[in-house]
Motif scaffolding. Structure first.
Motif, PDB file in Angstrom:
ATOM      1  N   TYR A  90     -68.361-113.079   3.013  1.00  0.00           N
ATOM      2  CA  TYR A  90     -67.637-114.251   2.539  1.00  0.00           C
ATOM      3  C   TYR A  90     -66.603-114.727   3.547  1.00  0.00           C
ATOM      4  O   TYR A  90     -66.293-115.910   3.605  1.00  0.00           O
ATOM      5  CB  TYR A  90     -66.949-113.927   1.212  1.00  0.00           C
ATOM      6  CG  TYR A  90     -66.400-115.126   0.494  1.00  0.00           C
ATOM      7  CD1 TYR A  90     -67.244-116.046  -0.112  1.00  0.00           C
ATOM      8  CD2 TYR A  90     -65.034-115.345   0.423  1.00  0.00           C
ATOM      9  CE1 TYR A  90     -66.750-117.134  -0.778  1.00  0.00           C
ATOM     10  CE2 TYR A  90     -64.519-116.446  -0.236  1.00  0.00           C
ATOM     11  CZ  TYR A  90     -65.388-117.332  -0.836  1.00  0.00           C
ATOM     12  OH  TYR A  90     -64.890-118.427  -1.482  1.00  0.00           O
ATOM     13  N   GLY A  91     -66.072-113.811   4.358  1.00  0.00           N
ATOM     14  CA  GLY A  91     -65.062-114.183   5.345  1.00  0.00           C
ATOM     15  C   GLY A  91     -65.599-115.078   6.440  1.00  0.00           C
ATOM     16  O   GLY A  91     -64.847-115.827   7.057  1.00  0.00           O
ATOM     17  N   GLY A  92     -66.881-115.007   6.715  1.00  0.00           N
ATOM     18  CA  GLY A  92     -67.493-115.889   7.690  1.00  0.00           C
ATOM     19  C   GLY A  92     -67.260-115.487   9.144  1.00  0.00           C
ATOM     20  O   GLY A  92     -67.648-116.220  10.045  1.00  0.00           O
ATOM     21  N   ASN A  93     -66.641-114.358   9.404  1.00  0.00           N
ATOM     22  CA  ASN A  93     -66.425-113.901  10.767  1.00  0.00           C
ATOM     23  C   ASN A  93     -67.699-113.210  11.240  1.00  0.00           C
ATOM     24  O   ASN A  93     -68.073-112.165  10.704  1.00  0.00           O
ATOM     25  CB  ASN A  93     -65.239-112.940  10.821  1.00  0.00           C
ATOM     26  CG  ASN A  93     -64.890-112.512  12.218  1.00  0.00           C
ATOM     27  OD1 ASN A  93     -65.701-112.591  13.135  1.00  0.00           O
ATOM     28  ND2 ASN A  93     -63.675-112.050  12.388  1.00  0.00           N
ATOM     29  N   PRO A  94     -68.380-113.775  12.256  1.00  0.00           N
ATOM     30  CA  PRO A  94     -69.666-113.191  12.663  1.00  0.00           C
ATOM     31  C   PRO A  94     -69.530-111.779  13.233  1.00  0.00           C
ATOM     32  O   PRO A  94     -70.437-110.961  13.087  1.00  0.00           O
ATOM     33  CB  PRO A  94     -70.191-114.161  13.721  1.00  0.00           C
ATOM     34  CG  PRO A  94     -69.007-114.930  14.171  1.00  0.00           C
ATOM     35  CD  PRO A  94     -68.043-114.959  13.033  1.00  0.00           C
ATOM     36  N   TYR A  95     -68.409-111.464  13.855  1.00  0.00           N
ATOM     37  CA  TYR A  95     -68.219-110.128  14.422  1.00  0.00           C
ATOM     38  C   TYR A  95     -68.047-109.087  13.327  1.00  0.00           C
ATOM     39  O   TYR A  95     -68.576-107.983  13.407  1.00  0.00           O
ATOM     40  CB  TYR A  95     -67.014-110.113  15.365  1.00  0.00           C
ATOM     41  CG  TYR A  95     -67.180-111.084  16.506  1.00  0.00           C
ATOM     42  CD1 TYR A  95     -68.108-110.840  17.513  1.00  0.00           C
ATOM     43  CD2 TYR A  95     -66.434-112.250  16.555  1.00  0.00           C
ATOM     44  CE1 TYR A  95     -68.278-111.738  18.546  1.00  0.00           C
ATOM     45  CE2 TYR A  95     -66.588-113.150  17.588  1.00  0.00           C
ATOM     46  CZ  TYR A  95     -67.516-112.885  18.579  1.00  0.00           C
ATOM     47  OH  TYR A  95     -67.690-113.766  19.598  1.00  0.00           O
ATOM     48  N   GLU A  96     -67.293-109.452  12.300  1.00  0.00           N
ATOM     49  CA  GLU A  96     -67.117-108.529  11.183  1.00  0.00           C
ATOM     50  C   GLU A  96     -68.429-108.341  10.428  1.00  0.00           C
ATOM     51  O   GLU A  96     -68.778-107.228  10.039  1.00  0.00           O
ATOM     52  CB  GLU A  96     -66.025-109.039  10.248  1.00  0.00           C
ATOM     53  CG  GLU A  96     -65.668-108.071   9.161  1.00  0.00           C
ATOM     54  CD  GLU A  96     -64.450-108.502   8.376  1.00  0.00           C
ATOM     55  OE1 GLU A  96     -64.018-107.702   7.540  1.00  0.00           O
ATOM     56  OE2 GLU A  96     -63.939-109.616   8.572  1.00  0.00           O
TER      57      GLU A  96
END
Length: 128
Positions: A90-96
């Motif tokens: 849900y955060g949308g951070n591709p690295y995470e």
């Protein structure tokens, strides 16, 4: 305990490492510290209570109340473990998201088996 675990968890939550910068860490760390602390106290208390004949001083009610604290804090530790993949998605951070996908499907997938054990314990507690 509250201040030390909160400060350490804030150190993690403000870092830029994928999977570590989430705001759930401060309460998660504090609940984990209380959970493990109460568990260790009960592990030592129950045999000492029996060996030293302290049943009148440390009653079953004390142990039951400590068990309720362990139940509450164990639930607080289990829920973020269930949410971590959703938070990464849900955060949308591709690295995470990559870090969590790699954790689930990469070479160290077996490390999540411990999370599965925690979730089974949590489900057993909820169903009882």
């Amino acid at each position: 305990m509250l201040s030390v675990h909160s400060i350490v968890s804030f150190d993690f939550s403000v870092s830029q490492l994928p999977g570590w910068h989430t705001t759930i860490f401060p309460p998660y760390f504090v609940a984990g510290a209380i959970f493990s602390g109460f568990g260790m106290v009960l592990t030592l208390l129950i045999p000492v209570r029996k060996l030293c004949h302290l049943e009148e001083v440390i009653t079953a009610r004390h142990i039951e109340l400590m068990g309720k604290v362990i139940l509450a804090t164990g639930s607080m530790v289990a829920m973020p473990t269930r949410w971590k993949f959703f938070i990464a998605y849900y955060g949308g951070n591709p690295y995470e998201l990559f870090a969590f996908k790699n954790r689930a499907f990469g070479p160290y997938w077996w490390g999540l088996l411990d999370d599965g054990n925690l979730q089974c314990d949590f489900a057993a507690v909820v169903l009882v």
